[in-house]
Design a protein around this motif. Sequence first.
Motif, PDB file in Angstrom:
ATOM      1  N   ALA A  20     -29.842 -32.593  10.564  1.00 50.05           N
ATOM      2  CA  ALA A  20     -30.377 -32.649  11.624  1.00 50.05           C
ATOM      3  C   ALA A  20     -31.830 -32.668  12.132  1.00 50.05           C
ATOM      4  O   ALA A  20     -32.068 -32.515  12.974  1.00 50.05           O
ATOM      5  CB  ALA A  20     -31.029 -31.260  11.575  1.00 50.05           C
ATOM      6  N   ILE A  62     -26.081 -29.410  16.788  1.00 50.70           N
ATOM      7  CA  ILE A  62     -27.319 -29.919  16.649  1.00 50.70           C
ATOM      8  C   ILE A  62     -27.909 -30.751  17.848  1.00 50.70           C
ATOM      9  O   ILE A  62     -28.928 -31.315  18.439  1.00 50.70           O
ATOM     10  CB  ILE A  62     -27.987 -29.753  15.249  1.00 50.70           C
ATOM     11  CG1 ILE A  62     -28.373 -28.989  14.389  1.00 50.70           C
ATOM     12  CG2 ILE A  62     -29.557 -31.383  15.318  1.00 50.70           C
ATOM     13  CD1 ILE A  62     -29.265 -27.519  14.699  1.00 50.70           C
ATOM     14  N   ALA A  77     -25.835 -23.660  13.930  1.00 52.79           N
ATOM     15  CA  ALA A  77     -25.964 -25.370  14.492  1.00 52.79           C
ATOM     16  C   ALA A  77     -24.952 -24.403  16.240  1.00 52.79           C
ATOM     17  O   ALA A  77     -24.855 -24.719  17.356  1.00 52.79           O
ATOM     18  CB  ALA A  77     -24.928 -25.606  14.424  1.00 52.79           C
TER      19      ALA A  77
END
Length: 616
Positions: free
Chosen positions: A533, A482, A38
């Motif tokens: 995510a 993210i 991320a």
Amino acid sequence: MEGFLLGGLNGELLMVFGILAAAAALFVSNRVRSDVVAVLVMLALMLSGLLTVSESLAGFSQPVVLVIAAMFIVGEALVHTGITQSLSDVVVRAAGGSEARLLVLMMLVVSGIGAFMSSTAVVALFVPVALEIAREADLNRKRLLMPISVAALISGMMTLIGTAPNLIVADALRNRGFAPLSFFSFTPFGVVVLMVGVGYMLLCGRRMLARERHAEAGPRRHTIADLAETYGITDKLRRLQVSPDSPLVGKSVGQSRFYDRYGVNLIGFQKKHHGRRLFLPAHPETVFEPGDAVFVLGEGDQVARLIESLGLVELPQLLEGEQREAVHGIGLAEILLPPGSRLIGQTLRDVEFRSRYSVTVLAVRRRGKPVTSDIGRLRMDFGDAMLVSGSWPEILRLRAEHECFVLLTLPEEYKTAAPARQRAGLALAILVAMVTAMALGLVPIVAAAIMAALALIAARCVRLDAVYRVISWQTLVLIAGILPLATALGKTGGTKLVADLLFRNVGQMGPLAMVGAVFLLTSTTGLFISNSATAILVAPIVIDVATSFGIPPHAFAMTVAVACSAAYATPVSSPVNTLVMDPGGYTFMDFVKVGVPLQVLTLLVTVFMTWLIYLR
């Protein structure tokens, strides 16, 4: 179609898709930690110029990140105050040895608790409980543990704070100007899926895992009884009652000097307070009262002299239920003297061990042999292991004394100990106030979560020094890192492109087919990357698709949330599956053969409930 796809692409969009593909590859390979991936995504978006510095770092300022952090603290308070353990004890008593009743009750309780705290924490709590029940009732652990993970996953469908993807989806709706999902918008979906899940596991799921109801349980765990046997003190423990005319009445532990006068260690008390039993460690200031039961450790002749001199009466050992209650207040652990310890060469009396560390040394193990007599004068040596007794908070504080010793062994019972059990009512009241504020919209969700976390800390329902330890920073960094990728997809037209593709290929089949397609897209993506995510990437796309169709965007947003939680099919789809894999003795295919049919059932339920609530 090819022409349309190529026509919709530009240099910036190709870069975004390249970053997305690289991130997905790293997530799937599992060679780099998800939070590191991320951060790399965030840096790539920043350095490529796709997003400004502020846009790239904006994920850390999102309310959803603070809400999730606060929820970790709330979950720890439920454990620390014993609320979760009390519920598990009720389940054990109510099941009465019946596997079917136990399975149903455990799934209901796990899903209920998981609606308000981390599902991973709930599973971590109930796995040892289920293993213990399996041993005592001669039940097959393979038929009990996977239902727990299934219920924990379904708990994420129950409330807005049940799991991080719910908050992410609600935030995506709010960012696009739509009314956010309410606290209990998820509950109808969760309740129906839970009913289906319980029925499925009861009727066929447990049999698919193992045909035999009875089976050999897992390896033996290290318990307090094991430690007592290892140090040779099992037959030296006694429970004595203080008679009204005992000379101890009115004196403190420090004044009694049990060990100096009689060679007997005083371990703890069983007192009565307003009709309730209290089990307390023997602190120097604790006062003896008539009717108190005291736990002592000593040789037979020493204990006999103590009884005669102080007017004590020997009592029978505690019953099994009382023993479980006793270990909530009085703990046991093993410490080890490493090379260079400042205690080497000194005696326990020299260092005033009990007053300095607030624990009592009951026995020493030197070169594999236990020493239980005259340990106060024994000079400590490198490699000595010592059995200590005290309250669990005091035992856990020994971790900080690494210059003197290492906290070597904590028995399994410490996981069920609740140091702040007396504050359970207060913690429950704060939890109810938080849920009420969120459900009625009295304050913003993030404000309610933060206020609840601060109130629990102020009320000492959570140890202040444990706050930063219980928060999963890896999860927070993953989400914050993210989130900008979804911003980049929207800024470069990627979200619109995917929405158009979905519209052209599935749109003509009608809204219900679209719901099914959204569920399959989300659950398939969730097989390879984390559900947080997945929600960050998929939610904006399907909300835009719904807008294009003139369909209520909440229908697709809810479908994404439910699909993110329906991660039954592989052991790596969710941490809760990973937690039960080894203790349950499961293989990868066990999750596939049980999880895939349940995922299909959840898909059907989602399509039906979405039609019923949003699309009729």
